[in-house]
Design a protein around this motif. Structure first.
Motif, PDB file in Angstrom:
ATOM      1  N   ASP A  70      -1.316  -3.867  -4.607  1.00 54.10           N
ATOM      2  CA  ASP A  70      -0.254  -4.749  -5.089  1.00 54.10           C
ATOM      3  C   ASP A  70      -0.691  -6.203  -4.995  1.00 54.10           C
ATOM      4  OD1 ASP A  70      -0.145  -5.323  -2.406  1.00 54.10           O
ATOM      5  OD2 ASP A  70       1.877  -4.565  -2.088  1.00 54.10           O
ATOM      6  N   GLU A  71       0.291  -7.114  -5.113  1.00 52.71           N
ATOM      7  CA  GLU A  71      -0.009  -8.542  -5.168  1.00 52.71           C
ATOM      8  C   GLU A  71      -0.529  -9.082  -3.847  1.00 52.71           C
ATOM      9  OE1 GLU A  71       3.873  -8.194  -3.278  1.00 52.71           O
ATOM     10  OE2 GLU A  71       2.890  -7.226  -4.989  1.00 52.71           O
ATOM     11  N   LEU A  72      -0.364  -8.314  -2.753  1.00 50.31           N
ATOM     12  CA  LEU A  72      -0.869  -8.740  -1.449  1.00 50.31           C
ATOM     13  C   LEU A  72      -2.034  -7.876  -0.981  1.00 50.31           C
ATOM     14  CD1 LEU A  72       2.471  -9.519   0.460  1.00 50.31           C
ATOM     15  CD2 LEU A  72       0.916 -11.107  -0.692  1.00 50.31           C
ATOM     16  N   GLY A  73      -2.582  -7.053  -1.862  1.00 51.21           N
ATOM     17  CA  GLY A  73      -3.730  -6.228  -1.512  1.00 51.21           C
ATOM     18  C   GLY A  73      -3.377  -4.969  -0.745  1.00 51.21           C
ATOM     19  N   ARG A  74      -2.122  -4.555  -0.734  1.00 57.41           N
ATOM     20  CA  ARG A  74      -1.711  -3.342  -0.028  1.00 57.41           C
ATOM     21  C   ARG A  74      -1.831  -2.134  -0.955  1.00 57.41           C
ATOM     22  NH1 ARG A  74       3.860  -6.120   1.852  1.00 57.41           N
ATOM     23  NH2 ARG A  74       3.832  -6.374  -0.425  1.00 57.41           N
ATOM     24  N   ASP A  75      -2.170  -0.995  -0.382  1.00 60.12           N
ATOM     25  CA  ASP A  75      -2.399   0.210  -1.163  1.00 60.12           C
ATOM     26  C   ASP A  75      -1.091   0.692  -1.801  1.00 60.12           C
ATOM     27  OD1 ASP A  75      -4.010   2.485  -2.045  1.00 60.12           O
ATOM     28  OD2 ASP A  75      -2.808   3.639  -0.631  1.00 60.12           O
ATOM     29  N   ILE A  76      -1.106   0.852  -3.114  1.00 63.27           N
ATOM     30  CA  ILE A  76       0.103   1.250  -3.837  1.00 63.27           C
ATOM     31  C   ILE A  76       0.503   2.681  -3.496  1.00 63.27           C
ATOM     32  CG2 ILE A  76       1.008   1.775  -6.131  1.00 63.27           C
ATOM     33  CD1 ILE A  76       1.136  -1.100  -5.595  1.00 63.27           C
ATOM     34  N   LEU A  77      -0.455   3.588  -3.422  1.00 59.52           N
ATOM     35  CA  LEU A  77      -0.137   4.984  -3.123  1.00 59.52           C
ATOM     36  C   LEU A  77       0.558   5.100  -1.771  1.00 59.52           C
ATOM     37  CD1 LEU A  77      -0.277   8.004  -3.654  1.00 59.52           C
ATOM     38  CD2 LEU A  77      -2.624   7.999  -2.740  1.00 59.52           C
ATOM     39  N   THR A  78       0.040   4.385  -0.788  1.00 65.29           N
ATOM     40  CA  THR A  78       0.650   4.424   0.540  1.00 65.29           C
ATOM     41  C   THR A  78       2.068   3.879   0.508  1.00 65.29           C
ATOM     42  OG1 THR A  78      -1.518   4.172   1.594  1.00 65.29           O
ATOM     43  CG2 THR A  78       0.423   3.614   2.911  1.00 65.29           C
ATOM     44  N   ARG A  79       2.265   2.764  -0.186  1.00 64.98           N
ATOM     45  CA  ARG A  79       3.589   2.164  -0.224  1.00 64.98           C
ATOM     46  C   ARG A  79       4.563   2.994  -1.061  1.00 64.98           C
ATOM     47  NH1 ARG A  79       4.350  -2.654   1.881  1.00 64.98           N
ATOM     48  NH2 ARG A  79       6.016  -3.236   0.437  1.00 64.98           N
ATOM     49  N   LEU A  80       4.070   3.714  -2.059  1.00 61.87           N
ATOM     50  CA  LEU A  80       4.950   4.607  -2.807  1.00 61.87           C
ATOM     51  C   LEU A  80       5.417   5.769  -1.933  1.00 61.87           C
ATOM     52  CD1 LEU A  80       3.220   4.835  -6.312  1.00 61.87           C
ATOM     53  CD2 LEU A  80       5.371   3.682  -5.758  1.00 61.87           C
ATOM     54  N   LEU A  81       4.526   6.306  -1.122  1.00 60.31           N
ATOM     55  CA  LEU A  81       4.901   7.408  -0.237  1.00 60.31           C
ATOM     56  C   LEU A  81       5.923   6.952   0.796  1.00 60.31           C
ATOM     57  CD1 LEU A  81       1.415   9.106   0.342  1.00 60.31           C
ATOM     58  CD2 LEU A  81       3.319   9.992  -1.005  1.00 60.31           C
ATOM     59  N   TYR A  82       5.660   5.830   1.443  1.00 61.46           N
ATOM     60  CA  TYR A  82       6.601   5.326   2.430  1.00 61.46           C
ATOM     61  C   TYR A  82       7.863   4.776   1.761  1.00 61.46           C
ATOM     62  CZ  TYR A  82       3.479   5.741   6.458  1.00 61.46           C
ATOM     63  OH  TYR A  82       2.693   6.241   7.481  1.00 61.46           O
ATOM     64  N   GLY A  83       7.702   4.182   0.570  1.00 53.82           N
ATOM     65  CA  GLY A  83       8.864   3.654  -0.132  1.00 53.82           C
ATOM     66  C   GLY A  83       9.813   4.740  -0.591  1.00 53.82           C
TER      67      GLY A  83
END
Length: 303
Positions: free
Chosen positions: A89-102
């Protein structure tokens, strides 16, 4: 010399009943599950939702990175980047990880308000439908006041007045869906209240609470539950909208609506990365809608 006796009509009827005794009628819920198994769309949607639920429950085991750890060096990486399957994302965080936790927060925000509204709305709706008279008028007139406002504007107004936060968003969404469930519960209860078995229970001296608990609830919970299932998709979209507007989940918590808000500035740089949270919301909402339609058809819920 023996004489043959002709069987009477009663004896013939008993013989027919004896031959038909081993044949058992199919139960209601057995018929419902049988019709569901014959509906491939409902089965497919249920399977997709189950896979998504398992993925978000076991997110700590499946997620390849920390959902909060980022790096400006690797911001907005494209889909398929080594070690970042769905990009960053815009801060360099893994999208797959954030989708799972999101998904945890998005599902929580979509199911919990509907569950609260189901309990409160069913209680008030059944009470209004069974009691009638002034009790019905008082409950339904207050319900009509909430119906004067569109659901989206009412949720935004309540959340704006209470302030941002998960608890306030759940409270506002619950208040939005309670009147809708009250209306459905009151309608189906009015139909059940006039049936013969309710009159027979009342004539036998059963109390109102006993009649509602034994005879009414068993006939109205099914239609109300099916209707509430269809509200989950609406609630998930509204909760994502509140997070998108800054009235729901606060950064840096991963939540699909909030991720849409933070990634909208990157839509011209990495459009496929930016639309992933929206795609998750879309697929989940469609699956819940189709699942609700399948349940309604299988249970023969009219209306």
């Amino acid at each position: 010399m023996s004489t043959a006796t002709t069987p009477t009509a009663a004896e013939a009827e008993l013989a027919v009943q004896a031959r038909q005794a081993p044949v058992r009628s199919q139960g209601y819920w057995a018929g419902v599950f049988k019709r569901l198994r014959r509906d491939p769309v409902t089965i497919a949607c249920a399977a997709i939702l189950l896979l998504m639920l398992l993925a978000i429950v076991f997110a700590p085991l499946l997620a390849p990175h920390d959902p909060y750890q980022g790096s400006m060096i690797r911001r907005l990486r494209a889909i398929g980047t080594p070690n970042y399957l769905l990009g960053t994302d815009e801060l360099g965080r893994d999208i797959l990880t954030r989708l799972l936790y999101g998904g945890r927060l998005s599902w929580f925000m979509g199911i919990v308000p509907v569950a609260f509204a189901f309990v409160i709305g069913t209680t008030l709706g059944v009470t209004a439908g069974f009691m009638g008279g002034r009790v019905n008028m008082a409950i339904m007139r207050v319900t009509d006041v909430f119906y004067a406002f569109p659901s989206v504007l009412l949720a935004v107004a309540i959340s704006g007045a209470l302030g941002a936060g998960i608890f306030n968003a759940i409270l506002s969404l619950t208040l939005v869906f309670v009147p809708q469930i009250i209306r459905v519960a009151e309608s189906v209860t009015q139909g059940v209240r006039s049936l013969d078995f309710v009159d027979a229970a009342r004539a036998s001296g059963a109390s109102g609470f006993t009649i509602v608990r034994v005879h009414v609830l068993g006939n109205v919970l099914g239609p109300i539950f099916v209707y509430a299932t269809g509200l989950i998709s609406v609630c998930m979209i509204l909760s994502s909208g509140l997070s998108f507007l800054g009235l729901g989940t606060k950064p840096p918590e991963p939540e699909w609506g909030l991720m849409l808000n933070t990634l909208r500035t990157a839509i011209y740089v990495q459009p496929w990365v930016a639309v992933l949270p929206g795609a998750c919301i879309f697929v989940t909402s469609i699956c819940f809608n189709l699942l609700s339609d399948g349940l309604r058809q299988a249970m023969d819920v009219k209306g």
